[in-house]
Write an enzyme that holds these catalytic residues in place. Structure first.
Site, PDB file in Angstrom:
ATOM      1  N   ARG A 168     -30.134 -22.682  15.131  1.00 16.34           N
ATOM      2  CA  ARG A 168     -31.509 -23.096  15.484  1.00 16.34           C
ATOM      3  C   ARG A 168     -31.826 -24.523  15.047  1.00 16.34           C
ATOM      4  O   ARG A 168     -32.948 -24.830  14.649  1.00 16.34           O
ATOM      5  CB  ARG A 168     -32.553 -22.131  14.899  1.00 16.34           C
ATOM      6  CG  ARG A 168     -32.386 -20.702  15.296  1.00 16.34           C
ATOM      7  CD  ARG A 168     -32.561 -20.450  16.786  1.00 16.34           C
ATOM      8  NE  ARG A 168     -32.181 -19.099  17.115  1.00 16.34           N
ATOM      9  CZ  ARG A 168     -30.964 -18.748  17.569  1.00 16.34           C
ATOM     10  NH1 ARG A 168     -30.024 -19.662  17.787  1.00 16.34           N
ATOM     11  NH2 ARG A 168     -30.681 -17.506  17.828  1.00 16.34           N
ATOM     12  N   SER A 192     -38.954 -14.319  17.446  1.00  8.65           N
ATOM     13  CA  SER A 192     -38.682 -14.076  16.025  1.00  8.65           C
ATOM     14  C   SER A 192     -39.350 -15.175  15.215  1.00  8.65           C
ATOM     15  O   SER A 192     -39.054 -16.347  15.429  1.00  8.65           O
ATOM     16  CB  SER A 192     -37.182 -14.124  15.749  1.00  8.65           C
ATOM     17  OG  SER A 192     -36.538 -13.153  16.512  1.00  8.65           O
ATOM     18  N   GLU A 220     -38.850 -19.858  11.778  1.00  9.72           N
ATOM     19  CA  GLU A 220     -38.138 -20.465  12.909  1.00  9.72           C
ATOM     20  C   GLU A 220     -39.174 -21.167  13.804  1.00  9.72           C
ATOM     21  O   GLU A 220     -38.902 -22.184  14.407  1.00  9.72           O
ATOM     22  CB  GLU A 220     -37.423 -19.364  13.707  1.00  9.72           C
ATOM     23  CG  GLU A 220     -36.725 -19.884  14.949  1.00  9.72           C
ATOM     24  CD  GLU A 220     -35.921 -18.806  15.664  1.00  9.72           C
ATOM     25  OE1 GLU A 220     -35.284 -17.971  14.995  1.00  9.72           O
ATOM     26  OE2 GLU A 220     -35.927 -18.817  16.910  1.00  9.72           O
TER      27      GLU A 220
HETATM   28  C1  LIG Z   1     -40.860 -13.138  23.521  1.00 11.77           C
HETATM   29  C2  LIG Z   1     -39.990 -14.258  22.976  1.00 11.77           C
HETATM   30  C3  LIG Z   1     -38.628 -14.051  22.823  1.00 11.77           C
HETATM   31  C4  LIG Z   1     -37.821 -15.081  22.323  1.00 11.77           C
HETATM   32  N1  LIG Z   1     -36.477 -14.865  22.196  1.00 11.77           N
HETATM   33  C5  LIG Z   1     -35.683 -15.852  21.736  1.00 11.77           C
HETATM   34  C6  LIG Z   1     -34.274 -15.643  21.612  1.00 11.77           C
HETATM   35  O1  LIG Z   1     -33.734 -14.599  21.958  1.00 11.77           O
HETATM   36  N2  LIG Z   1     -33.529 -16.657  21.119  1.00 11.77           N
HETATM   37  C7  LIG Z   1     -34.080 -17.861  20.752  1.00 11.77           C
HETATM   38  O2  LIG Z   1     -33.337 -18.760  20.323  1.00 11.77           O
HETATM   39  N3  LIG Z   1     -35.412 -18.071  20.840  1.00 11.77           N
HETATM   40  C8  LIG Z   1     -36.216 -17.110  21.334  1.00 11.77           C
HETATM   41  N4  LIG Z   1     -37.571 -17.321  21.435  1.00 11.77           N
HETATM   42  C9  LIG Z   1     -38.151 -18.601  20.948  1.00 11.77           C
HETATM   43  C10 LIG Z   1     -38.250 -19.713  22.029  1.00 11.77           C
HETATM   44  O3  LIG Z   1     -38.332 -19.142  23.329  1.00 11.77           O
HETATM   45  C11 LIG Z   1     -37.050 -20.664  21.970  1.00 11.77           C
HETATM   46  O4  LIG Z   1     -37.002 -21.327  20.719  1.00 11.77           O
HETATM   47  C12 LIG Z   1     -37.115 -21.723  23.080  1.00 11.77           C
HETATM   48  O5  LIG Z   1     -35.907 -22.434  23.092  1.00 11.77           O
HETATM   49  C13 LIG Z   1     -38.270 -22.706  22.904  1.00 11.77           C
HETATM   50  O6  LIG Z   1     -38.413 -23.439  24.118  1.00 11.77           O
HETATM   51  P1  LIG Z   1     -39.819 -24.050  24.566  1.00 11.77           P
HETATM   52  O7  LIG Z   1     -39.583 -24.831  25.815  1.00 11.77           O
HETATM   53  O8  LIG Z   1     -40.845 -22.992  24.660  1.00 11.77           O
HETATM   54  O9  LIG Z   1     -40.098 -25.019  23.365  1.00 11.77           O
HETATM   55  P2  LIG Z   1     -41.475 -25.288  22.586  1.00 11.77           P
HETATM   56  O10 LIG Z   1     -41.933 -24.049  21.919  1.00 11.77           O
HETATM   57  O11 LIG Z   1     -42.443 -25.957  23.493  1.00 11.77           O
HETATM   58  O12 LIG Z   1     -40.958 -26.312  21.476  1.00 11.77           O
HETATM   59  C14 LIG Z   1     -40.035 -25.877  20.492  1.00 11.77           C
HETATM   60  C15 LIG Z   1     -39.406 -27.101  19.841  1.00 11.77           C
HETATM   61  O13 LIG Z   1     -38.634 -27.800  20.812  1.00 11.77           O
HETATM   62  C16 LIG Z   1     -39.095 -29.141  20.931  1.00 11.77           C
HETATM   63  N5  LIG Z   1     -38.957 -29.543  22.334  1.00 11.77           N
HETATM   64  C17 LIG Z   1     -39.395 -28.901  23.445  1.00 11.77           C
HETATM   65  N6  LIG Z   1     -39.034 -29.586  24.551  1.00 11.77           N
HETATM   66  C18 LIG Z   1     -38.359 -30.685  24.132  1.00 11.77           C
HETATM   67  C19 LIG Z   1     -37.727 -31.787  24.784  1.00 11.77           C
HETATM   68  N7  LIG Z   1     -37.694 -31.926  26.119  1.00 11.77           N
HETATM   69  N8  LIG Z   1     -37.118 -32.722  24.010  1.00 11.77           N
HETATM   70  C20 LIG Z   1     -37.131 -32.623  22.668  1.00 11.77           C
HETATM   71  N9  LIG Z   1     -37.723 -31.617  21.994  1.00 11.77           N
HETATM   72  C21 LIG Z   1     -38.317 -30.660  22.723  1.00 11.77           C
HETATM   73  C22 LIG Z   1     -40.527 -29.146  20.430  1.00 11.77           C
HETATM   74  O14 LIG Z   1     -40.891 -30.416  19.941  1.00 11.77           O
HETATM   75  C23 LIG Z   1     -40.440 -28.088  19.321  1.00 11.77           C
HETATM   76  O15 LIG Z   1     -39.937 -28.657  18.141  1.00 11.77           O
HETATM   77  C24 LIG Z   1     -38.397 -16.322  21.953  1.00 11.77           C
HETATM   78  C25 LIG Z   1     -39.772 -16.524  22.117  1.00 11.77           C
HETATM   79  C26 LIG Z   1     -40.565 -15.503  22.632  1.00 11.77           C
HETATM   80  C27 LIG Z   1     -42.039 -15.754  22.827  1.00 11.77           C
END
Ligand SMILES: Cc1cc2nc3c(=O)[nH]c(=O)nc-3n(C[C@H](O)[C@H](O)[C@H](O)COP(=O)(O)OP(=O)(O)OC[C@H]3O[C@@H](n4cnc5c(N)ncnc54)[C@H](O)[C@@H]3O)c2cc1C
Length: 308
Positions: free
Chosen positions: A177, A227, A297
């Site tokens: 992560r 998580s 996380e």
């Molecule tokens: C129901 C549910 C289930 C999930 N299951 C998993 C799982 O199985 N495994 C897992 O790893 N995660 C899981 N997650 C967490 C999440 O979906 C992941 O961490 C995902 O990768 C975050 O992506 P996001 O676009 O929503 O990022 P955001 O939440 O918008 O941002 C997260 C981080 O990424 C950065 N970021 C976003 N876009 C960019 C970009 N273009 N350039 C640089 N930095 C950027 C942000 O600054 C921030 O630090 C889950 C979440 C939910 C709600």
């Protein structure tokens, strides 16, 4: 000052891509958070770079988000500009040899489907993660034994000064992560990945099976950021929290999920303060009982002094 900066943003992108005082509860899967002073949704690489340069020139703090599925925004919101890189910047190109190039804003579910339609295997694990590719590379997202890292070849990023860099996978410091993008504040523009050819029916069946497992085990019907804690070495966060007797434990509108204790949820109009207090309590109680320190996380955005 506010008016002037707004006018400058309008020189970079159309009015419908620039919002003032945008409420962040609309943009996070937790549905929590106050408003951002400025909120932009760029549709092209030039727009992303120009916004970063403008913010630097004007001393405006900025933050980049994707789908908001791993974000807790403070009740006071964010004093500065939030750039949401999502559906407006989400093209993908898939080549015969299994090379996939995709822009940061594409949703993993959509990308996984496109990859499967080309009978390419290796991305099935990501189809149920509700984030963008940008968030996933930054977080080195993973599930069911898969990780973004596995199929990555290289990425194109923008640094905090607005310079575009291409980095190979071995330069990305991808760990559990974590990545160099988090450490240096690099913004993902696009990623190049490579996949093997496989059997299309089996690929779709695997995705369906993983998503069924998710629906069975995770509280997908409730607002969460997945998580809440990283997996502590040698343990599972959810099991520790459950063993500590915290199943369903609630503070204000925030609660530990009954279905999966690793998920803290926004049960009833939780504030960021409720959520942070619950995180702190869970960490304290688990540490007291088992001597293990849970580490969030979920990423925090904004000023949390009022919540602390
Ligand atoms: C129901 C549910 C289930 C999930 N299951 C998993 C799982 O199985 N495994 C897992 O790893 N995660 C899981 N997650 C967490 C999440 O979906 C992941 O961490 C995902 O990768 C975050 O992506 P996001 O676009 O929503 O990022 P955001 O939440 O918008 O941002 C997260 C981080 O990424 C950065 N970021 C976003 N876009 C960019 C970009 N273009 N350039 C640089 N930095 C950027 C942000 O600054 C921030 O630090 C889950 C979440 C939910 C709600």
């Amino acid at each position: 000052m506010e008016e002037l900066f707004y006018q400058k943003l309008l020189r970079i992108m159309p009015e419908n891509q620039v919002k003032l005082k945008e409420s962040m509860d609309k943009h996070t899967t937790l549905h929590i958070g106050g408003s951002a002073d400025y909120f932009v949704t760029p549709a092209g690489t030039e727009e992303i770079i120009e916004v970063i340069r403008l913010c630097n020139k004007e001393g405006m703090p900025f933050y980049v988000m994707g789908n908001g599925s791993n974000l807790l925004v403070s009740d006071d919101g964010y004093r500065g500009l939030i750039m949401k890189i999502a559906e407006d910047y989400s093209q993908e190109w898939i080549k015969e040899d299994g090379t996939v190039i995709a822009q940061a804003g594409i949703l993993l579910s959509k990308l996984a489907n496109r990859i499967a339609k080309h009978s390419l295997t290796g991305f099935e694990f990501a189809s149920g993660i509700p984030g963008t590719l940008g968030g996933a590379v930054t977080m080195n997202a993973g599930a069911y034994g898969g990780e973004i890292k596995q199929n990555l070849i290289s990425v194109k990023v923008v640094d905090t000064d607005g310079n575009v860099l291409t980095l190979r996978k071995d330069e990305l410091e991808l760990g559990y992560r974590t990545s160099i993008l988090q450490k240096k504040g690099y913004i993902l523009l696009e990623a190049t990945m490579k996949f093997e050819h496989g059997n299309q029916e089996e690929i779709f069946a695997r995705m369906q099976d993983l998503n069924r497992q998710r629906r069975e085990k995770q509280p997908l019907e409730q607002f969460s950021a997945g998580s809440t804690f990283k997996r502590p070495e040698g343990y599972f966060a959810g099991k520790l929290i459950s063993d500590a007797g915290l199943k369903g434990y609630q503070i204000g509108g925030a609660a530990v999920s009954d279905k999966h204790c690793g998920f803290l949820i926004n049960k009833e109009n939780a504030t960021a303060k409720d959520f942070v207090t619950l995180i702190q309590e869970v960490i304290r109680i688990v540490h007291e009982k088992y001597g293990v320190t849970l580490e969030p996380e979920v990423r925090f955005l904004g000023d949390f002094r009022r919540e602390a």
